[in-house]
Design a protein around this motif. Structure first.
Motif, PDB file in Angstrom:
ATOM      1  N   GLN A  44       0.819  -1.212   0.000  1.00  0.00           N
ATOM      2  CA  GLN A  44       0.000   0.000   0.000  1.00  0.00           C
ATOM      3  C   GLN A  44       0.856   1.266   0.000  1.00  0.00           C
ATOM      4  O   GLN A  44       0.318   2.364   0.013  1.00  0.00           O
ATOM      5  N   ASN A  45       2.162   1.077  -0.003  1.00  0.00           N
ATOM      6  CA  ASN A  45       3.077   2.215   0.113  1.00  0.00           C
ATOM      7  C   ASN A  45       3.983   2.342  -1.105  1.00  0.00           C
ATOM      8  O   ASN A  45       5.027   2.980  -1.024  1.00  0.00           O
ATOM      9  N   ILE A  46       3.602   1.728  -2.221  1.00  0.00           N
ATOM     10  CA  ILE A  46       4.372   1.868  -3.454  1.00  0.00           C
ATOM     11  C   ILE A  46       4.136   3.276  -4.008  1.00  0.00           C
ATOM     12  O   ILE A  46       2.982   3.677  -4.190  1.00  0.00           O
ATOM     13  N   PRO A  47       5.194   4.025  -4.270  1.00  0.00           N
ATOM     14  CA  PRO A  47       5.010   5.415  -4.712  1.00  0.00           C
ATOM     15  C   PRO A  47       4.076   5.539  -5.911  1.00  0.00           C
ATOM     16  O   PRO A  47       4.205   4.809  -6.892  1.00  0.00           O
ATOM     17  N   VAL A  48       3.133   6.458  -5.826  1.00  0.00           N
ATOM     18  CA  VAL A  48       2.167   6.819  -6.859  1.00  0.00           C
ATOM     19  C   VAL A  48       1.231   5.651  -7.192  1.00  0.00           C
ATOM     20  O   VAL A  48       0.001   5.791  -7.194  1.00  0.00           O
ATOM     21  N   ILE A  49       1.790   4.474  -7.473  1.00  0.00           N
ATOM     22  CA  ILE A  49       0.997   3.323  -7.914  1.00  0.00           C
ATOM     23  C   ILE A  49      -0.026   2.917  -6.858  1.00  0.00           C
ATOM     24  O   ILE A  49      -1.202   2.666  -7.178  1.00  0.00           O
ATOM     25  N   SER A  50       0.402   2.828  -5.595  1.00  0.00           N
ATOM     26  CA  SER A  50      -0.526   2.421  -4.534  1.00  0.00           C
ATOM     27  C   SER A  50      -1.675   3.415  -4.408  1.00  0.00           C
ATOM     28  O   SER A  50      -2.824   3.025  -4.190  1.00  0.00           O
ATOM     29  N   TYR A  51      -1.372   4.694  -4.548  1.00  0.00           N
ATOM     30  CA  TYR A  51      -2.432   5.716  -4.457  1.00  0.00           C
ATOM     31  C   TYR A  51      -3.466   5.504  -5.551  1.00  0.00           C
ATOM     32  O   TYR A  51      -4.677   5.603  -5.313  1.00  0.00           O
ATOM     33  N   LEU A  52      -3.004   5.187  -6.764  1.00  0.00           N
ATOM     34  CA  LEU A  52      -3.919   4.967  -7.873  1.00  0.00           C
ATOM     35  C   LEU A  52      -4.714   3.680  -7.677  1.00  0.00           C
ATOM     36  O   LEU A  52      -5.929   3.636  -7.947  1.00  0.00           O
ATOM     37  N   LEU A  53      -4.051   2.605  -7.206  1.00  0.00           N
ATOM     38  CA  LEU A  53      -4.744   1.338  -6.999  1.00  0.00           C
ATOM     39  C   LEU A  53      -5.806   1.450  -5.909  1.00  0.00           C
ATOM     40  O   LEU A  53      -6.890   0.860  -6.015  1.00  0.00           O
ATOM     41  N   ILE A  77      -7.101   9.786   1.282  1.00  0.00           N
ATOM     42  CA  ILE A  77      -5.682  10.032   1.484  1.00  0.00           C
ATOM     43  C   ILE A  77      -5.309  11.306   0.735  1.00  0.00           C
ATOM     44  O   ILE A  77      -5.726  11.500  -0.406  1.00  0.00           O
ATOM     45  N   SER A  78      -4.560  12.161   1.370  1.00  0.00           N
ATOM     46  CA  SER A  78      -4.190  13.430   0.750  1.00  0.00           C
ATOM     47  C   SER A  78      -3.464  13.186  -0.568  1.00  0.00           C
ATOM     48  O   SER A  78      -2.544  12.365  -0.654  1.00  0.00           O
ATOM     49  N   VAL A  79      -3.864  13.934  -1.584  1.00  0.00           N
ATOM     50  CA  VAL A  79      -3.245  13.803  -2.899  1.00  0.00           C
ATOM     51  C   VAL A  79      -1.829  14.367  -2.886  1.00  0.00           C
ATOM     52  O   VAL A  79      -1.053  14.157  -3.835  1.00  0.00           O
ATOM     53  N   ARG A  96      -7.296   4.164  -5.179  1.00  0.00           N
ATOM     54  CA  ARG A  96      -8.179   5.277  -5.558  1.00  0.00           C
ATOM     55  C   ARG A  96      -8.190   6.394  -4.521  1.00  0.00           C
ATOM     56  O   ARG A  96      -9.220   7.007  -4.238  1.00  0.00           O
ATOM     57  N   GLY A  97      -7.018   6.614  -3.941  1.00  0.00           N
ATOM     58  CA  GLY A  97      -6.871   7.712  -3.001  1.00  0.00           C
ATOM     59  C   GLY A  97      -7.564   7.515  -1.678  1.00  0.00           C
ATOM     60  O   GLY A  97      -7.889   8.492  -1.000  1.00  0.00           O
TER      61      GLY A  97
END
Length: 304
Positions: free
Chosen positions: A99-108, A120-122, A110-111
């Motif tokens: 869940q902490n992979i840069p950028v990719i985790s945020y996209l997976l 989660i803050s963008v 969905r923020g």
């Protein structure tokens, strides 16, 4: 054959390594930006409490109370850049590695938090992405050279200091001073400038803003900037040499004035609310690091 020569034969690998490492570092910079000010505040509070305990006889006597003894013997939870593990601020669940992979985790995700679905803050993926983009620009500008390595490391420092100054109007010594020493040591090679120019640049960078600060305080009775700004300009002077300081000061002042006036005009921001100067110094230093020679020639050309 050096690693730089190897990368010259395979530029795609060079840019790929820079992108991957910078994304991971960007994730770490988010930790630095969030935790370092908290660590500094805790250290300051502990120092003040220790000072008060030693010098206040009343506090020393009260410390013999059983409840106070229990509090004193309780070990505080470690808090630094490594521990504790990152957690969701809403539900407190520990963030897993995937869940902490840069950028990719945020996209997976969905923020949203995987456990409680809190947003989660963008800003987190933005910091990671911007760190990668700026590092790639440095890599592209210098190619696989020692200048690129130093420039990328300096970029990481600038990103973290910019965000901390925006959040807290604070430029930590633990970032500005190491950056200055990095610049002085790099001048031994030299990488961006020679040692004499670096030493003069460090001293001149600090003294110029210190004098501006003192004059502003005498004229207005207010403090126009903090000591962290002096140290940041000293670090930039150590990295790039004293010759780059006029361009850095001009760029940072110009951009700061434009942004400040824009904020007042467009958002109605109170002109008495201070605006951090560190981000403008960092931006000007980064620009001067890449294109400073051309800008200096243009600037000195205007002066004849």
């Amino acid at each position: 054959m050096t690693i730089f020569e190897l990368f010259q034969y395979n530029s795609a690998a060079f840019y790929g390594v820079v992108a991957l490492v910078s994304l991971m570092v960007g994730s770490f910079l988010n930790v630095v930006i969030h935790r370092l000010p908290i660590m500094m505040e805790r250290s300051w509070r502990e120092g003040m409490e220790e000072f008060a305990t030693v010098n206040d006889e009343g506090a020393a006597t009260a410390a013999t109370d059983s409840s106070s003894v229990a509090d004193a013997t309780a070990e505080p939870e470690p808090f630094n850049l490594a521990v504790p593990r990152s957690r969701c601020p809403a539900c407190g669940s520990e963030i897993k590695a995937w869940q902490n992979i840069p950028v990719i985790s945020y996209l997976l995700l969905r923020g949203k938090c995987a456990n409680c679905q809190a947003p989660i803050s963008v800003r987190y993926p933005i910091v990671e992405f911007v760190t990668m983009v700026l590092s790639l620009i440095v890599a592209w500008h210098f190619g696989p050279t020692p200048q690129a390595v130093l420039g990328i490391v300096v970029t990481w420092f600038f990103v973290s200091m910019t965000m901390i100054d925006i959040d807290h109007q604070l430029l930590p010594d633990s970032l500005t001073l190491p950056l200055m020493w990095i610049g002085l040591l790099a001048a031994l090679s030299p990488v961006f400038t020679d040692l004499q120019s670096a030493v003069i640049g460090a001293a001149a960078g600090y003294m110029v803003l210190w004098l501006v600060y003192q004059l502003f305080r005498i004229v207005t009775g207010k403090e126009g900037m903090g000591y962290g700004d002096f140290k940041l300009l000293a670090a930039i002077g150590a990295l790039l040499g004293w010759q780059a300081l006029p361009v850095v000061i001009l760029l940072s002042s110009l951009v700061g004035a434009v942004v400040g006036v824009g904020l007042i005009a467009m958002t109605g921001r109170d002109r008495n609310i201070p605006i951090p100067f560190g981000p403008y110094l960092a931006a000007a230093g980064w620009i001067a690091m890449l294109w400073g020679d051309g800008l200096s020639q243009w600037y000195y050309g205007l002066l004849g």
